[in-house]
Scaffold this motif. Structure first.
Motif, PDB file in Angstrom:
ATOM      1  N   ILE A  47       0.838  -1.183   0.000  1.00 40.04           N
ATOM      2  CA  ILE A  47       0.000   0.000   0.000  1.00 40.04           C
ATOM      3  C   ILE A  47       0.879   1.240   0.000  1.00 40.04           C
ATOM      4  CG2 ILE A  47      -0.168   0.090   2.519  1.00 40.04           C
ATOM      5  CD1 ILE A  47      -3.116   1.033   2.124  1.00 40.04           C
ATOM      6  N   ASP A  56      -2.873   3.762  -3.408  1.00 44.42           N
ATOM      7  CA  ASP A  56      -2.882   2.494  -4.116  1.00 44.42           C
ATOM      8  C   ASP A  56      -2.759   1.366  -3.095  1.00 44.42           C
ATOM      9  OD1 ASP A  56      -0.828   1.049  -6.834  1.00 44.42           O
ATOM     10  OD2 ASP A  56      -2.535   0.269  -5.707  1.00 44.42           O
ATOM     11  N   ASP A  57      -3.829   0.629  -2.903  1.00 48.11           N
ATOM     12  CA  ASP A  57      -3.787  -0.513  -1.980  1.00 48.11           C
ATOM     13  C   ASP A  57      -4.001  -1.825  -2.727  1.00 48.11           C
ATOM     14  OD1 ASP A  57      -7.168  -0.377  -0.559  1.00 48.11           O
ATOM     15  OD2 ASP A  57      -6.435  -0.403  -2.621  1.00 48.11           O
ATOM     16  N   SER A  58      -3.735  -1.811  -4.013  1.00 44.78           N
ATOM     17  CA  SER A  58      -3.980  -3.012  -4.817  1.00 44.78           C
ATOM     18  C   SER A  58      -3.078  -4.171  -4.429  1.00 44.78           C
ATOM     19  CB  SER A  58      -3.806  -2.689  -6.302  1.00 44.78           C
ATOM     20  OG  SER A  58      -2.512  -2.202  -6.551  1.00 44.78           O
ATOM     21  N   GLY A  59      -1.998  -3.883  -3.739  1.00 43.40           N
ATOM     22  CA  GLY A  59      -1.090  -4.944  -3.322  1.00 43.40           C
ATOM     23  C   GLY A  59      -1.450  -5.593  -2.002  1.00 43.40           C
ATOM     24  N   GLU A  62      -5.237  -9.463   1.094  1.00 39.94           N
ATOM     25  CA  GLU A  62      -6.618  -9.856   1.396  1.00 39.94           C
ATOM     26  C   GLU A  62      -7.136  -9.028   2.557  1.00 39.94           C
ATOM     27  OE1 GLU A  62      -6.145 -14.051   3.286  1.00 39.94           O
ATOM     28  OE2 GLU A  62      -4.467 -13.734   1.915  1.00 39.94           O
TER      29      GLU A  62
ATOM     30  N   LYS B 103       5.144   6.113  -8.568  1.00 39.53           N
ATOM     31  CA  LYS B 103       5.022   4.667  -8.600  1.00 39.53           C
ATOM     32  C   LYS B 103       6.423   4.089  -8.733  1.00 39.53           C
ATOM     33  CE  LYS B 103       2.486   0.933 -10.784  1.00 39.53           C
ATOM     34  NZ  LYS B 103       1.433   0.568 -11.742  1.00 39.53           N
TER      35      LYS B 103
END
Lengths: 111, 116
Positions: A47, A56-59, A62, B103
């Protein structure tokens, strides 16, 4: 400057327990990152916060994982409940512009 | 896709010799920065060297220098006069700057062993 400070440095916990990792970024830095490093998967971004807001918390693997940044000088990464496969080194890092600086990492072992 | 490739998983070099670690990356962006990080057995991630993509001059930091070839998207690290303390994992990384956010893309690392 003291650098990025993480705690605890080492944690051993039993499966099912809650784990909270803490991070104090470098003063003045406006971006904060949580990474996880394992032998199998290498360095993974979990994150990323900018100005305390999650960008961005796509990583985040779960729902057991959650991260907060209530203010510019503190962030937590929580795992609840923990599982053995969460065993890894968790790095917090911060940046102001283009260069990212890492903390010393939190070594987590879930047994 | 934006990627970083380090094609040498492991390398070794004799103490006092020179070694070059390779790194290639792929991006369609024009504004980015490139880095090499060192991770010794302590696991601390230490910044070794930094290069702005808009600069043609290769960055140097004491015994560490880079060979930056923008057209080829190549960013290799040269370590001169290798020392035992250089034994570590080395990660190549670049960051993209888009709309004020950043990024970071890391490679998978090259494990370097300096032999006495």
């Amino acid at each position: 400057d003291a650098g990025v400070i993480q705690s605890p440095r080492h944690e051993v916990t039993e499966m099912g327990q809650e784990v909270t990792l803490r991070c104090k970024p470098i003063s003045g830095h406006n971006s904060l990152f949580w990474y996880r490093q394992t032998m199998m998967r290498g360095l993974e971004l979990l994150i990323y916060f900018n100005n305390n807001v999650p960008i961005d918390d796509s990583g985040m693997p779960e729902d057991r994982f959650s991260a907060k940044m209530p203010n510019a000088s503190f962030s937590t990464l929580k795992i609840q409940p923990s599982e053995p496969r969460d065993s890894a080194v968790y790095f917090c890092a911060s940046s102001f512009w283009d260069t990212i600086y890492f903390g010393e990492g939190s070594w987590l072992t879930v047994v | 896709a934006q990627t970083v490739t380090q094609s040498q998983p492991e390398m070794s070099v004799q103490e006092a010799e020179t070694v070059t670690l390779s790194c290639t990356y792929d991006t369609s962006e024009n504004n980015y920065y490139l880095f090499w990080y060192k991770q010794p057995p302590s696991r601390q991630m230490i910044l070794v060297i930094r290069q702005e993509a808009y600069k043609q001059q290769n960055a140097t930091e004491n015994r560490f220098s880079v060979n930056f070839q923008k057209a080829a998207k190549s960013f290799s690290l040269k370590i001169s006069d290798s020392q035992l303390g250089d034994t570590a994992m080395y990660f190549c990384a670049f960051i993209l700057t888009t709309s004020g956010t950043y990024k970071y893309i890391f490679g998978t690392g090259t494990r370097l062993k300096v032999l006495a």
